[in-house]
Write a protein that holds these residues in place. Structure first.
Motif, short mmCIF file in Angstrom:
data_model
loop_
_atom_site.label_atom_id
_atom_site.label_comp_id
_atom_site.label_asym_id
_atom_site.label_seq_id
_atom_site.Cartn_x
_atom_site.Cartn_y
_atom_site.Cartn_z
N ASP A 127 2.06 -3.32 10.19
CA ASP A 127 3.35 -2.84 9.70
C ASP A 127 3.37 -2.98 8.18
O ASP A 127 2.88 -3.97 7.63
CB ASP A 127 4.50 -3.67 10.32
CG ASP A 127 5.83 -2.92 10.27
OD1 ASP A 127 5.84 -1.76 9.84
OD2 ASP A 127 6.85 -3.52 10.68
N PHE A 128 3.97 -1.98 7.54
CA PHE A 128 3.98 -1.98 6.08
C PHE A 128 5.25 -1.26 5.64
O PHE A 128 5.51 -0.13 6.06
CB PHE A 128 2.73 -1.24 5.56
CG PHE A 128 2.48 -1.38 4.08
CD1 PHE A 128 3.08 -2.37 3.30
CD2 PHE A 128 1.59 -0.51 3.43
CE1 PHE A 128 2.84 -2.48 1.94
CE2 PHE A 128 1.33 -0.62 2.08
CZ PHE A 128 1.95 -1.60 1.34
N TYR A 129 6.02 -1.96 4.82
CA TYR A 129 7.30 -1.36 4.43
C TYR A 129 7.71 -1.85 3.06
O TYR A 129 7.65 -3.04 2.75
CB TYR A 129 8.38 -1.72 5.45
CG TYR A 129 9.79 -1.35 5.02
CD1 TYR A 129 10.21 -0.01 5.01
CD2 TYR A 129 10.69 -2.33 4.63
CE1 TYR A 129 11.49 0.32 4.63
CE2 TYR A 129 11.98 -2.01 4.25
CZ TYR A 129 12.37 -0.67 4.24
OH TYR A 129 13.65 -0.34 3.84
N GLN A 163 10.38 2.32 -3.51
CA GLN A 163 9.10 2.95 -3.17
C GLN A 163 8.57 3.77 -4.36
O GLN A 163 9.32 4.17 -5.25
CB GLN A 163 9.26 3.87 -1.96
CG GLN A 163 9.42 3.10 -0.63
CD GLN A 163 9.66 3.99 0.56
OE1 GLN A 163 9.53 5.22 0.49
NE2 GLN A 163 10.06 3.40 1.68
N ARG A 164 7.30 3.99 -4.30
CA ARG A 164 6.57 4.78 -5.32
C ARG A 164 6.73 4.15 -6.71
O ARG A 164 6.75 4.84 -7.73
CB ARG A 164 7.05 6.23 -5.33
CG ARG A 164 6.51 6.98 -4.12
CD ARG A 164 6.74 8.46 -4.23
NE ARG A 164 5.65 9.20 -3.60
CZ ARG A 164 5.70 10.47 -3.37
NH1 ARG A 164 6.76 11.19 -3.74
NH2 ARG A 164 4.68 11.07 -2.83
N ALA A 165 6.85 2.86 -6.71
CA ALA A 165 6.95 2.16 -7.99
C ALA A 165 5.79 1.19 -8.16
O ALA A 165 5.83 0.31 -9.02
CB ALA A 165 8.28 1.43 -8.09
N PRO A 167 -0.84 4.97 11.42
CA PRO A 167 -0.29 5.05 10.04
C PRO A 167 0.60 6.26 9.84
O PRO A 167 0.39 7.32 10.43
CB PRO A 167 -1.57 5.18 9.18
CG PRO A 167 -2.59 5.75 10.08
CD PRO A 167 -2.27 5.28 11.46
N SER A 168 1.62 6.07 9.02
CA SER A 168 2.50 7.20 8.65
C SER A 168 1.81 8.03 7.58
O SER A 168 0.81 7.60 6.97
CB SER A 168 3.82 6.66 8.13
OG SER A 168 3.61 5.96 6.91
N GLU A 169 2.38 9.22 7.32
CA GLU A 169 1.81 10.09 6.29
C GLU A 169 1.89 9.42 4.92
O GLU A 169 0.99 9.55 4.10
CB GLU A 169 2.56 11.42 6.25
CG GLU A 169 2.13 12.39 7.34
CD GLU A 169 0.63 12.67 7.33
OE1 GLU A 169 0.08 12.86 6.23
OE2 GLU A 169 0.02 12.67 8.41
N LEU A 209 -0.97 6.94 4.74
CA LEU A 209 -2.26 7.63 4.58
C LEU A 209 -2.41 8.11 3.13
O LEU A 209 -3.49 7.98 2.53
CB LEU A 209 -2.35 8.82 5.55
CG LEU A 209 -2.53 8.44 7.03
CD1 LEU A 209 -2.42 9.68 7.91
CD2 LEU A 209 -3.85 7.71 7.27
N SER A 210 -1.31 8.61 2.59
CA SER A 210 -1.33 9.06 1.19
C SER A 210 -1.56 7.87 0.24
O SER A 210 -2.33 7.96 -0.72
CB SER A 210 0.00 9.75 0.87
OG SER A 210 0.10 9.96 -0.52
N PHE A 211 -0.92 6.76 0.58
CA PHE A 211 -1.08 5.52 -0.21
C PHE A 211 -2.55 5.07 -0.22
O PHE A 211 -3.12 4.77 -1.27
CB PHE A 211 -0.17 4.45 0.41
CG PHE A 211 -0.35 3.07 -0.13
CD1 PHE A 211 0.40 2.62 -1.21
CD2 PHE A 211 -1.25 2.19 0.46
CE1 PHE A 211 0.24 1.32 -1.69
CE2 PHE A 211 -1.41 0.90 -0.02
CZ PHE A 211 -0.66 0.46 -1.11
#
Ligand SMILES: CC(=O)SCCNC(=O)CCNC(=O)[C@H](O)C(C)(C)COP(=O)(O)OP(=O)(O)OC[C@H]1O[C@@H](n2cnc3c(N)ncnc32)[C@H](O)[C@@H]1OP(=O)(O)O
Length: 451
Positions: A120-122, A128-130, A156-158, A161-163
Protein backbone atom coordinates in the motif's frame (compact mmCIF):
# COMPACT_ATOMS: atom_id res chain seq x y z
CA UNK A 1 -4.43 15.07 7.56
CA UNK A 2 -5.11 16.23 11.11
CA UNK A 3 -6.20 14.26 14.14
CA UNK A 4 -7.98 15.08 17.39
CA UNK A 5 -4.77 14.42 19.33
CA UNK A 6 -1.24 15.72 19.12
CA UNK A 7 0.72 13.42 16.87
CA UNK A 8 3.98 15.25 17.32
CA UNK A 9 4.31 13.62 20.75
CA UNK A 10 4.13 10.20 19.13
CA UNK A 11 6.20 10.73 15.99
CA UNK A 12 9.46 12.51 16.61
CA UNK A 13 10.76 11.96 13.05
CA UNK A 14 9.19 12.86 9.72
CA UNK A 15 9.11 9.21 8.73
CA UNK A 16 8.42 6.53 11.32
CA UNK A 17 8.63 2.79 10.96
CA UNK A 18 5.76 0.94 12.68
CA UNK A 19 5.64 -2.77 13.25
CA UNK A 20 3.04 -5.07 14.81
CA UNK A 21 3.55 -3.46 18.22
CA UNK A 22 1.81 -0.40 16.79
CA UNK A 23 4.47 1.73 18.37
CA UNK A 24 6.85 3.78 16.22
CA UNK A 25 10.50 2.76 16.23
CA UNK A 26 12.37 4.58 18.97
CA UNK A 27 9.23 5.51 20.88
CA UNK A 28 9.76 5.48 24.66
CA UNK A 29 6.67 5.31 26.81
CA UNK A 30 6.82 6.78 30.32
CA UNK A 31 4.53 4.12 31.67
CA UNK A 32 2.29 1.28 30.64
CA UNK A 33 -0.72 3.53 30.41
CA UNK A 34 1.11 5.82 28.03
CA UNK A 35 2.09 2.86 25.82
CA UNK A 36 -1.49 1.65 25.65
CA UNK A 37 -2.78 5.11 24.79
CA UNK A 38 -0.16 5.48 22.10
CA UNK A 39 -1.02 2.20 20.42
CA UNK A 40 -4.66 3.29 20.42
CA UNK A 41 -3.73 6.58 18.76
CA UNK A 42 -1.50 4.89 16.22
CA UNK A 43 -4.24 2.37 15.43
CA UNK A 44 -6.63 5.23 14.77
CA UNK A 45 -4.13 6.95 12.50
CA UNK A 46 -3.43 3.79 10.54
CA UNK A 47 -7.10 3.05 10.06
CA UNK A 48 -7.83 6.59 8.92
CA UNK A 49 -4.97 6.78 6.45
CA UNK A 50 -5.70 3.25 5.25
CA UNK A 51 -9.25 4.26 4.45
CA UNK A 52 -8.06 7.37 2.64
CA UNK A 53 -5.68 5.24 0.58
CA UNK A 54 -8.44 2.81 -0.30
CA UNK A 55 -10.67 5.69 -1.37
CA UNK A 56 -7.86 7.12 -3.50
CA UNK A 57 -7.42 3.76 -5.23
CA UNK A 58 -11.16 3.12 -5.57
CA UNK A 59 -11.11 0.05 -3.29
CA UNK A 60 -14.14 -1.09 -1.33
CA UNK A 61 -12.11 -2.22 1.65
CA UNK A 62 -8.88 -0.75 3.01
CA UNK A 63 -5.74 -2.77 2.44
CA UNK A 64 -4.19 -1.28 5.53
CA UNK A 65 -5.76 -1.64 8.96
CA UNK A 66 -4.33 -1.63 12.44
CA UNK A 67 -5.65 -5.14 13.06
CA UNK A 68 -3.85 -6.55 10.06
CA UNK A 69 -0.64 -4.92 11.09
CA UNK A 70 -0.98 -6.17 14.65
CA UNK A 71 -1.59 -9.72 13.48
CA UNK A 72 1.22 -9.76 10.97
CA UNK A 73 4.79 -10.81 11.60
CA UNK A 74 6.53 -9.31 8.63
CA UNK A 75 4.52 -6.27 7.58
CA UNK A 76 5.81 -2.79 8.26
CA UNK A 77 4.31 0.65 7.77
CA UNK A 78 6.34 3.73 7.03
CA UNK A 79 4.30 6.73 8.11
CA UNK A 80 5.16 10.23 6.91
CA UNK A 81 4.23 13.07 9.21
CA UNK A 82 4.90 16.77 9.44
CA UNK A 83 5.21 19.06 12.38
CA UNK A 84 3.13 22.08 11.50
CA UNK A 85 3.60 23.79 14.85
CA UNK A 86 0.24 22.61 16.14
CA UNK A 87 -0.89 18.99 16.56
CA UNK A 88 0.97 17.78 13.47
CA UNK A 89 -0.06 16.32 10.10
CA UNK A 90 -0.01 12.88 8.60
CA UNK A 91 1.08 13.07 4.94
CA UNK A 92 1.06 9.50 3.79
CA UNK A 93 2.03 5.87 4.32
CA UNK A 94 3.87 3.05 2.63
CA UNK A 95 3.22 -0.53 3.67
CA UNK A 96 5.56 -3.35 2.74
CA UNK A 97 5.82 -7.01 3.61
CA UNK A 98 7.13 -10.33 2.39
CA UNK A 99 4.91 -12.67 0.43
CA UNK A 100 5.39 -16.20 -0.70
CA UNK A 101 4.58 -16.05 -4.40
CA UNK A 102 4.59 -18.28 -7.42
CA UNK A 103 5.69 -16.07 -10.28
CA UNK A 104 6.67 -16.55 -13.89
CA UNK A 105 10.13 -15.59 -14.96
CA UNK A 106 11.11 -14.22 -18.38
CA UNK A 107 10.93 -17.71 -19.90
CA UNK A 108 7.46 -18.36 -18.54
CA UNK A 109 8.81 -20.77 -15.96
CA UNK A 110 7.26 -20.74 -12.54
CA UNK A 111 9.35 -19.75 -9.56
CA UNK A 112 8.54 -19.82 -5.93
CA UNK A 113 9.81 -16.67 -4.26
CA UNK A 114 9.53 -15.06 -0.89
CA UNK A 115 9.63 -11.55 -2.22
CA UNK A 116 9.43 -8.16 -0.55
CA UNK A 117 6.25 -6.48 -1.72
CA UNK A 118 4.81 -2.99 -1.85
CA UNK A 119 1.35 -3.53 -0.41
CA UNK A 120 0.00 0.00 0.00
CA UNK A 121 1.28 3.44 -0.88
CA UNK A 122 -0.48 6.72 -0.34
CA UNK A 123 0.33 10.41 -0.23
CA UNK A 124 -2.37 12.85 0.73
CA UNK A 125 -4.09 14.37 -2.28
CA UNK A 126 -3.04 17.92 -1.35
CA UNK A 127 0.63 16.93 -1.33
CA UNK A 128 0.93 14.59 -4.30
CA UNK A 129 3.37 15.22 -7.13
CA UNK A 130 5.54 17.23 -4.81
CA UNK A 131 8.28 14.68 -4.40
CA UNK A 132 7.04 13.36 -1.04
CA UNK A 133 6.32 9.96 -2.46
CA UNK A 134 9.87 9.60 -3.65
CA UNK A 135 11.23 10.68 -0.26
CA UNK A 136 9.11 8.10 1.53
CA UNK A 137 9.97 5.36 -0.94
CA UNK A 138 13.68 6.08 -0.80
CA UNK A 139 13.65 6.00 2.96
CA UNK A 140 12.02 2.58 2.93
CA UNK A 141 14.57 1.22 0.42
CA UNK A 142 17.39 2.43 2.57
CA UNK A 143 15.99 1.08 5.81
CA UNK A 144 15.17 -2.31 4.38
CA UNK A 145 18.21 -2.51 2.11
CA UNK A 146 16.07 -3.21 -0.93
CA UNK A 147 16.49 -2.28 -4.56
CA UNK A 148 13.38 -1.10 -6.48
CA UNK A 149 13.53 -3.93 -9.04
CA UNK A 150 13.46 -6.68 -6.45
CA UNK A 151 10.07 -5.53 -5.20
CA UNK A 152 6.81 -7.10 -6.22
CA UNK A 153 4.00 -4.56 -6.40
CA UNK A 154 0.56 -5.63 -5.28
CA UNK A 155 -1.96 -4.48 -7.91
CA UNK A 156 -0.31 -1.13 -8.62
CA UNK A 157 -2.37 1.87 -9.67
CA UNK A 158 -1.56 3.86 -12.80
CA UNK A 159 -0.13 6.59 -10.58
CA UNK A 160 2.26 4.18 -8.90
CA UNK A 161 3.32 2.65 -12.22
CA UNK A 162 4.03 6.15 -13.48
CA UNK A 163 5.90 6.91 -10.26
CA UNK A 164 8.10 3.81 -10.59
CA UNK A 165 8.76 4.47 -14.25
CA UNK A 166 9.72 8.06 -13.61
CA UNK A 167 11.93 7.63 -10.56
CA UNK A 168 13.40 4.16 -11.06
CA UNK A 169 13.04 3.44 -14.76
CA UNK A 170 10.92 0.36 -14.08
CA UNK A 171 8.85 -0.07 -17.23
CA UNK A 172 9.32 -3.63 -18.52
CA UNK A 173 6.95 -5.88 -16.68
CA UNK A 174 7.22 -9.64 -16.54
CA UNK A 175 3.68 -10.90 -17.20
CA UNK A 176 2.11 -12.72 -14.30
CA UNK A 177 -1.05 -14.66 -13.66
CA UNK A 178 -1.67 -13.00 -10.30
CA UNK A 179 -2.20 -9.39 -9.23
CA UNK A 180 1.45 -8.77 -8.49
CA UNK A 181 3.65 -6.87 -10.89
CA UNK A 182 7.36 -7.58 -11.14
CA UNK A 183 9.84 -5.87 -13.40
CA UNK A 184 12.86 -6.82 -15.38
CA UNK A 185 15.69 -7.40 -12.98
CA UNK A 186 13.47 -9.04 -10.37
CA UNK A 187 15.27 -12.37 -10.81
CA UNK A 188 18.60 -10.83 -11.69
CA UNK A 189 19.40 -9.27 -8.38
CA UNK A 190 21.52 -11.31 -6.08
CA UNK A 191 19.10 -11.00 -3.22
CA UNK A 192 16.06 -12.13 -5.15
CA UNK A 193 18.04 -15.14 -6.30
CA UNK A 194 18.81 -15.82 -2.67
CA UNK A 195 15.15 -15.42 -1.78
CA UNK A 196 14.10 -17.97 -4.33
CA UNK A 197 12.89 -21.08 -2.74
CA UNK A 198 15.92 -23.28 -2.37
CA UNK A 199 14.31 -26.21 -4.10
CA UNK A 200 12.98 -24.26 -7.11
CA UNK A 201 13.99 -26.20 -10.13
CA UNK A 202 12.54 -26.93 -13.49
CA UNK A 203 9.02 -27.41 -14.82
CA UNK A 204 6.84 -30.10 -16.21
CA UNK A 205 5.70 -28.88 -19.60
CA UNK A 206 4.56 -32.13 -21.12
CA UNK A 207 2.08 -33.18 -18.48
CA UNK A 208 -1.66 -32.66 -19.09
CA UNK A 209 -1.74 -30.56 -15.94
CA UNK A 210 0.78 -28.19 -17.43
CA UNK A 211 -1.39 -27.76 -20.50
CA UNK A 212 -4.50 -27.16 -18.42
CA UNK A 213 -3.14 -25.17 -15.53
CA UNK A 214 0.13 -23.81 -16.81
CA UNK A 215 3.67 -24.81 -15.97
CA UNK A 216 4.14 -26.67 -12.76
CA UNK A 217 6.61 -25.98 -10.07
CA UNK A 218 8.87 -28.84 -9.23
CA UNK A 219 10.42 -28.91 -5.84
CA UNK A 220 12.65 -31.53 -4.33
CA UNK A 221 9.73 -33.46 -2.88
CA UNK A 222 7.97 -33.70 -6.24
CA UNK A 223 11.19 -34.75 -7.92
CA UNK A 224 11.70 -37.41 -5.32
CA UNK A 225 8.16 -38.67 -5.86
CA UNK A 226 8.59 -38.69 -9.62
CA UNK A 227 11.82 -40.64 -9.46
CA UNK A 228 10.17 -43.01 -7.00
CA UNK A 229 7.26 -43.60 -9.40
CA UNK A 230 9.67 -44.12 -12.30
CA UNK A 231 11.75 -46.55 -10.34
CA UNK A 232 8.63 -48.47 -9.38
CA UNK A 233 7.56 -48.69 -13.00
CA UNK A 234 10.98 -50.01 -13.90
CA UNK A 235 10.63 -52.86 -11.46
CA UNK A 236 9.93 -56.22 -13.03
CA UNK A 237 6.57 -57.59 -12.01
CA UNK A 238 7.60 -60.38 -9.77
CA UNK A 239 5.87 -62.07 -6.93
CA UNK A 240 7.26 -59.60 -4.47
CA UNK A 241 6.95 -55.93 -5.26
CA UNK A 242 8.42 -53.22 -3.10
CA UNK A 243 5.41 -51.02 -2.56
CA UNK A 244 3.64 -49.01 0.03
CA UNK A 245 4.79 -46.48 2.58
CA UNK A 246 6.95 -48.91 4.51
CA UNK A 247 8.52 -50.43 1.43
CA UNK A 248 7.70 -53.89 2.73
CA UNK A 249 7.63 -56.74 0.23
CA UNK A 250 4.06 -57.45 -0.73
CA UNK A 251 2.83 -60.55 -2.53
CA UNK A 252 1.14 -60.11 -5.86
CA UNK A 253 -2.62 -59.89 -5.63
CA UNK A 254 -4.00 -63.40 -5.70
CA UNK A 255 -7.47 -62.10 -6.49
CA UNK A 256 -6.09 -60.55 -9.63
CA UNK A 257 -4.56 -63.88 -10.58
CA UNK A 258 -7.84 -65.64 -9.99
CA UNK A 259 -9.80 -63.13 -12.05
CA UNK A 260 -7.38 -63.44 -14.94
CA UNK A 261 -7.19 -67.19 -14.62
CA UNK A 262 -3.48 -67.18 -13.89
CA UNK A 263 -1.64 -69.67 -11.79
CA UNK A 264 -1.43 -68.47 -8.26
CA UNK A 265 1.98 -68.35 -6.76
CA UNK A 266 0.92 -67.09 -3.39
CA UNK A 267 2.56 -68.96 -0.61
CA UNK A 268 -0.46 -68.72 1.61
CA UNK A 269 -2.23 -71.34 -0.49
CA UNK A 270 -0.84 -74.47 1.19
CA UNK A 271 -1.61 -72.97 4.57
CA UNK A 272 -5.23 -72.46 3.58
CA UNK A 273 -5.39 -76.01 2.33
CA UNK A 274 -3.93 -77.25 5.59
CA UNK A 275 -6.50 -75.33 7.51
CA UNK A 276 -9.27 -76.83 5.46
CA UNK A 277 -7.86 -80.28 6.02
CA UNK A 278 -7.85 -79.56 9.69
CA UNK A 279 -11.39 -78.25 9.58
CA UNK A 280 -12.57 -81.36 7.78
CA UNK A 281 -10.82 -83.54 10.34
CA UNK A 282 -12.43 -81.62 13.18
CA UNK A 283 -15.84 -82.12 11.64
CA UNK A 284 -15.13 -85.76 11.10
CA UNK A 285 -13.98 -86.38 14.66
CA UNK A 286 -16.93 -84.43 15.96
CA UNK A 287 -19.29 -86.59 13.95
CA UNK A 288 -17.62 -89.72 15.19
CA UNK A 289 -17.89 -88.65 18.80
CA UNK A 290 -21.56 -87.85 18.73
CA UNK A 291 -24.21 -90.49 18.43
CA UNK A 292 -26.43 -88.20 16.51
CA UNK A 293 -24.68 -88.21 13.19
CA UNK A 294 -25.90 -84.97 11.75
CA UNK A 295 -23.28 -85.05 9.06
CA UNK A 296 -22.62 -88.28 7.31
CA UNK A 297 -19.10 -89.51 7.00
CA UNK A 298 -19.51 -89.58 3.30
CA UNK A 299 -20.18 -85.87 3.27
CA UNK A 300 -17.09 -85.23 5.33
CA UNK A 301 -15.08 -87.38 2.99
CA UNK A 302 -16.47 -85.48 0.04
CA UNK A 303 -15.65 -82.28 1.75
CA UNK A 304 -12.07 -83.28 2.32
CA UNK A 305 -11.68 -84.46 -1.22
CA UNK A 306 -12.86 -81.17 -2.55
CA UNK A 307 -10.51 -79.33 -0.24
CA UNK A 308 -7.66 -81.46 -1.49
CA UNK A 309 -8.33 -80.26 -5.00
CA UNK A 310 -6.65 -76.86 -5.39
CA UNK A 311 -9.02 -75.86 -8.18
CA UNK A 312 -11.94 -76.21 -5.80
CA UNK A 313 -10.33 -73.73 -3.51
CA UNK A 314 -10.48 -71.15 -6.21
CA UNK A 315 -13.73 -72.12 -7.88
CA UNK A 316 -16.65 -71.11 -5.77
CA UNK A 317 -19.19 -73.82 -5.08
CA UNK A 318 -21.66 -71.43 -6.64
CA UNK A 319 -20.44 -72.55 -10.03
CA UNK A 320 -20.44 -76.16 -9.12
CA UNK A 321 -22.96 -78.14 -11.07
CA UNK A 322 -23.76 -80.72 -8.43
CA UNK A 323 -25.90 -78.68 -6.05
CA UNK A 324 -29.40 -77.34 -6.27
CA UNK A 325 -30.82 -74.09 -5.06
CA UNK A 326 -32.98 -74.59 -2.03
CA UNK A 327 -34.46 -72.34 0.60
CA UNK A 328 -33.76 -72.61 4.25
CA UNK A 329 -36.68 -70.55 5.33
CA UNK A 330 -37.59 -72.88 8.13
CA UNK A 331 -36.89 -71.38 11.53
CA UNK A 332 -36.55 -74.80 13.11
CA UNK A 333 -33.89 -75.71 10.66
CA UNK A 334 -31.92 -72.63 11.51
CA UNK A 335 -32.31 -73.18 15.23
CA UNK A 336 -31.14 -76.71 14.84
CA UNK A 337 -28.09 -75.49 13.03
CA UNK A 338 -27.28 -73.23 15.92
CA UNK A 339 -27.61 -76.08 18.34
CA UNK A 340 -25.55 -78.44 16.23
CA UNK A 341 -22.36 -76.62 17.13
CA UNK A 342 -21.43 -75.89 13.60
CA UNK A 343 -18.71 -73.39 13.27
CA UNK A 344 -20.24 -70.71 11.07
CA UNK A 345 -17.20 -68.54 10.86
CA UNK A 346 -14.15 -70.64 10.55
CA UNK A 347 -14.98 -73.28 8.04
CA UNK A 348 -15.12 -72.38 4.41
CA UNK A 349 -18.43 -74.11 3.99
CA UNK A 350 -20.68 -76.38 5.96
CA UNK A 351 -22.90 -79.27 5.13
CA UNK A 352 -26.56 -79.31 5.98
CA UNK A 353 -28.02 -81.73 8.40
CA UNK A 354 -30.14 -83.89 6.12
CA UNK A 355 -31.98 -85.59 8.97
CA UNK A 356 -33.94 -82.62 10.20
CA UNK A 357 -37.67 -82.75 10.23
CA UNK A 358 -39.30 -80.64 7.58
CA UNK A 359 -36.03 -80.18 5.85
CA UNK A 360 -36.40 -79.94 2.10
CA UNK A 361 -32.73 -79.58 1.52
CA UNK A 362 -30.85 -82.27 -0.29
CA UNK A 363 -27.49 -83.44 0.84
CA UNK A 364 -24.32 -81.62 -0.19
CA UNK A 365 -25.71 -78.13 0.24
CA UNK A 366 -23.30 -75.39 1.06
CA UNK A 367 -24.09 -72.85 3.68
CA UNK A 368 -22.44 -69.44 3.41
CA UNK A 369 -22.09 -66.97 6.17
CA UNK A 370 -22.32 -63.18 5.96
CA UNK A 371 -18.61 -62.72 5.67
CA UNK A 372 -18.37 -65.00 2.67
CA UNK A 373 -21.27 -63.46 0.77
CA UNK A 374 -20.78 -59.86 1.75
CA UNK A 375 -24.52 -59.55 2.25
CA UNK A 376 -25.76 -58.02 5.44
CA UNK A 377 -28.93 -59.16 7.13
CA UNK A 378 -28.59 -62.51 5.47
CA UNK A 379 -28.83 -65.23 7.97
CA UNK A 380 -28.46 -68.20 5.71
CA UNK A 381 -27.86 -68.85 2.06
CA UNK A 382 -28.14 -71.99 0.03
CA UNK A 383 -26.59 -72.08 -3.39
CA UNK A 384 -26.56 -74.58 -6.16
CA UNK A 385 -26.23 -75.33 -9.80
CA UNK A 386 -28.18 -72.47 -11.35
CA UNK A 387 -25.72 -70.00 -9.82
CA UNK A 388 -28.43 -68.11 -7.96
CA UNK A 389 -28.13 -67.04 -4.38
CA UNK A 390 -31.35 -66.93 -2.42
CA UNK A 391 -31.37 -65.44 1.01
CA UNK A 392 -33.83 -65.67 3.80
CA UNK A 393 -34.56 -63.30 6.61
CA UNK A 394 -34.75 -65.52 9.65
CA UNK A 395 -34.51 -63.11 12.52
CA UNK A 396 -35.31 -59.54 13.29
CA UNK A 397 -32.36 -57.30 12.83
CA UNK A 398 -33.21 -54.49 15.13
CA UNK A 399 -36.04 -52.88 13.25
CA UNK A 400 -39.07 -54.90 14.19
CA UNK A 401 -40.03 -58.43 13.42
CA UNK A 402 -39.86 -59.14 9.74
CA UNK A 403 -42.57 -61.28 8.37
CA UNK A 404 -41.77 -63.71 5.61
CA UNK A 405 -44.75 -65.00 3.69
CA UNK A 406 -43.07 -67.33 1.26
CA UNK A 407 -42.95 -70.93 2.33
CA UNK A 408 -39.79 -72.87 2.21
CA UNK A 409 -38.79 -73.91 -1.29
CA UNK A 410 -41.22 -71.66 -3.17
CA UNK A 411 -39.72 -69.19 -5.61
CA UNK A 412 -40.44 -65.52 -5.08
CA UNK A 413 -42.27 -65.23 -8.39
CA UNK A 414 -44.66 -68.09 -7.65
CA UNK A 415 -48.24 -67.02 -7.00
CA UNK A 416 -51.62 -68.73 -6.87
CA UNK A 417 -55.06 -67.21 -6.75
CA UNK A 418 -55.05 -67.80 -3.01
CA UNK A 419 -51.52 -66.88 -2.10
CA UNK A 420 -49.05 -64.37 -3.16
CA UNK A 421 -45.67 -65.55 -2.01
CA UNK A 422 -43.88 -62.42 -2.84
CA UNK A 423 -41.83 -61.78 0.26
CA UNK A 424 -39.76 -59.03 -1.20
CA UNK A 425 -41.83 -56.56 0.73
CA UNK A 426 -42.24 -57.23 4.38
CA UNK A 427 -43.67 -55.18 7.16
CA UNK A 428 -43.44 -54.94 10.87
CA UNK A 429 -45.70 -56.98 13.07
CA UNK A 430 -47.33 -53.82 14.37
CA UNK A 431 -48.35 -52.77 10.90
CA UNK A 432 -51.30 -55.06 10.67
CA UNK A 433 -53.73 -52.18 10.94
CA UNK A 434 -53.76 -49.60 8.24
CA UNK A 435 -53.49 -46.78 10.68
CA UNK A 436 -52.94 -46.18 14.33
CA UNK A 437 -55.22 -44.57 16.85
CA UNK A 438 -53.69 -41.25 15.99
CA UNK A 439 -54.64 -41.72 12.40
CA UNK A 440 -51.10 -42.20 11.12
CA UNK A 441 -49.98 -45.01 8.91
CA UNK A 442 -47.32 -47.29 10.18
CA UNK A 443 -43.92 -47.48 8.57
CA UNK A 444 -43.41 -50.25 6.06
CA UNK A 445 -40.12 -51.99 5.68
CA UNK A 446 -38.88 -53.29 2.40
CA UNK A 447 -36.25 -55.92 2.40
CA UNK A 448 -33.58 -55.46 -0.20
CA UNK A 449 -30.85 -57.89 -1.13
CA UNK A 450 -28.14 -55.37 -0.40
CA UNK A 451 -29.26 -54.61 3.13
C1 LIG B 1 0.69 -1.07 -4.35
C2 LIG B 1 -0.04 0.23 -4.18
O1 LIG B 1 -0.02 0.77 -3.18
S1 LIG B 1 -0.91 0.79 -5.51
C3 LIG B 1 -1.60 2.33 -4.99
C4 LIG B 1 -0.72 3.51 -5.15
N1 LIG B 1 -1.39 4.59 -4.54
C5 LIG B 1 -2.24 5.42 -5.17
O2 LIG B 1 -2.54 5.26 -6.32
C6 LIG B 1 -2.88 6.45 -4.32
C7 LIG B 1 -2.92 7.77 -5.02
N2 LIG B 1 -1.61 8.25 -5.42
C8 LIG B 1 -0.68 8.62 -4.55
O3 LIG B 1 -0.89 8.52 -3.36
C9 LIG B 1 0.58 9.18 -5.06
O4 LIG B 1 0.37 9.71 -6.32
C10 LIG B 1 1.72 8.22 -5.18
C11 LIG B 1 1.93 7.57 -3.82
C12 LIG B 1 1.40 7.16 -6.20
C13 LIG B 1 2.96 8.94 -5.59
O5 LIG B 1 3.23 9.90 -4.64
P1 LIG B 1 3.73 11.35 -5.09
O6 LIG B 1 4.09 12.09 -3.90
O7 LIG B 1 2.73 11.90 -5.97
O8 LIG B 1 4.99 10.95 -5.94
P2 LIG B 1 6.16 11.92 -6.38
O9 LIG B 1 5.69 13.30 -6.27
O10 LIG B 1 7.36 11.53 -5.68
O11 LIG B 1 6.28 11.51 -7.88
C14 LIG B 1 5.42 12.06 -8.81
C15 LIG B 1 5.29 11.11 -9.91
O12 LIG B 1 4.37 10.10 -9.54
C16 LIG B 1 3.49 9.87 -10.64
N3 LIG B 1 2.22 10.42 -10.29
C17 LIG B 1 1.88 10.96 -9.14
N4 LIG B 1 0.59 11.36 -9.19
C18 LIG B 1 0.14 11.04 -10.40
C19 LIG B 1 -1.09 11.21 -11.06
N5 LIG B 1 -2.15 11.76 -10.46
N6 LIG B 1 -1.22 10.75 -12.32
C20 LIG B 1 -0.18 10.18 -12.93
N7 LIG B 1 1.02 10.02 -12.36
C21 LIG B 1 1.16 10.43 -11.11
C22 LIG B 1 4.04 10.64 -11.78
O13 LIG B 1 5.00 9.87 -12.43
C23 LIG B 1 4.68 11.75 -11.10
O14 LIG B 1 5.66 12.35 -11.90
P3 LIG B 1 5.21 13.68 -12.75
O15 LIG B 1 4.56 14.55 -11.78
O16 LIG B 1 6.43 14.19 -13.30
O17 LIG B 1 4.28 13.16 -13.77
Amino acid sequence: MEFRFDITKIFKENISRIGNSLLPNGFIASDRRCALDTTAYVAEIINTVGQASAAAQGLNHPVTTSDRLRNSDDQVIYLMTENNGRSGLVLGLLKIGRKSLYVFDQNGDTRHVNAPCVLDFYIHELRQRAGLGKVLFEYMLEQENFTPEELAIDRPSEKLLSFLRKHYGLSTKIPQMNNFVIFDGFFGSQKSARDLHRTSQTYVTTSPNSILFGPQYLNAENKRRQSHVRSNHDLPLGNNQINGRYGAPRPQCSLNQIIHNKETSVEAEPTRKLMNDTTADIIKSFVEQTDNLSVSEKNVQDTKQEVDEPSDLITSPISSSQHDVKFSDDRNLVDSFASDNYNYNESSFETFDTQHEGDHVDSNKFRYNKRQTGKKNVSSIVVGSDEKIEFNQISDDGFGVVKINRPFGVPASYRTHEHSYDNDSVHSRDSENTHTADGFFDLKFYSHPLW
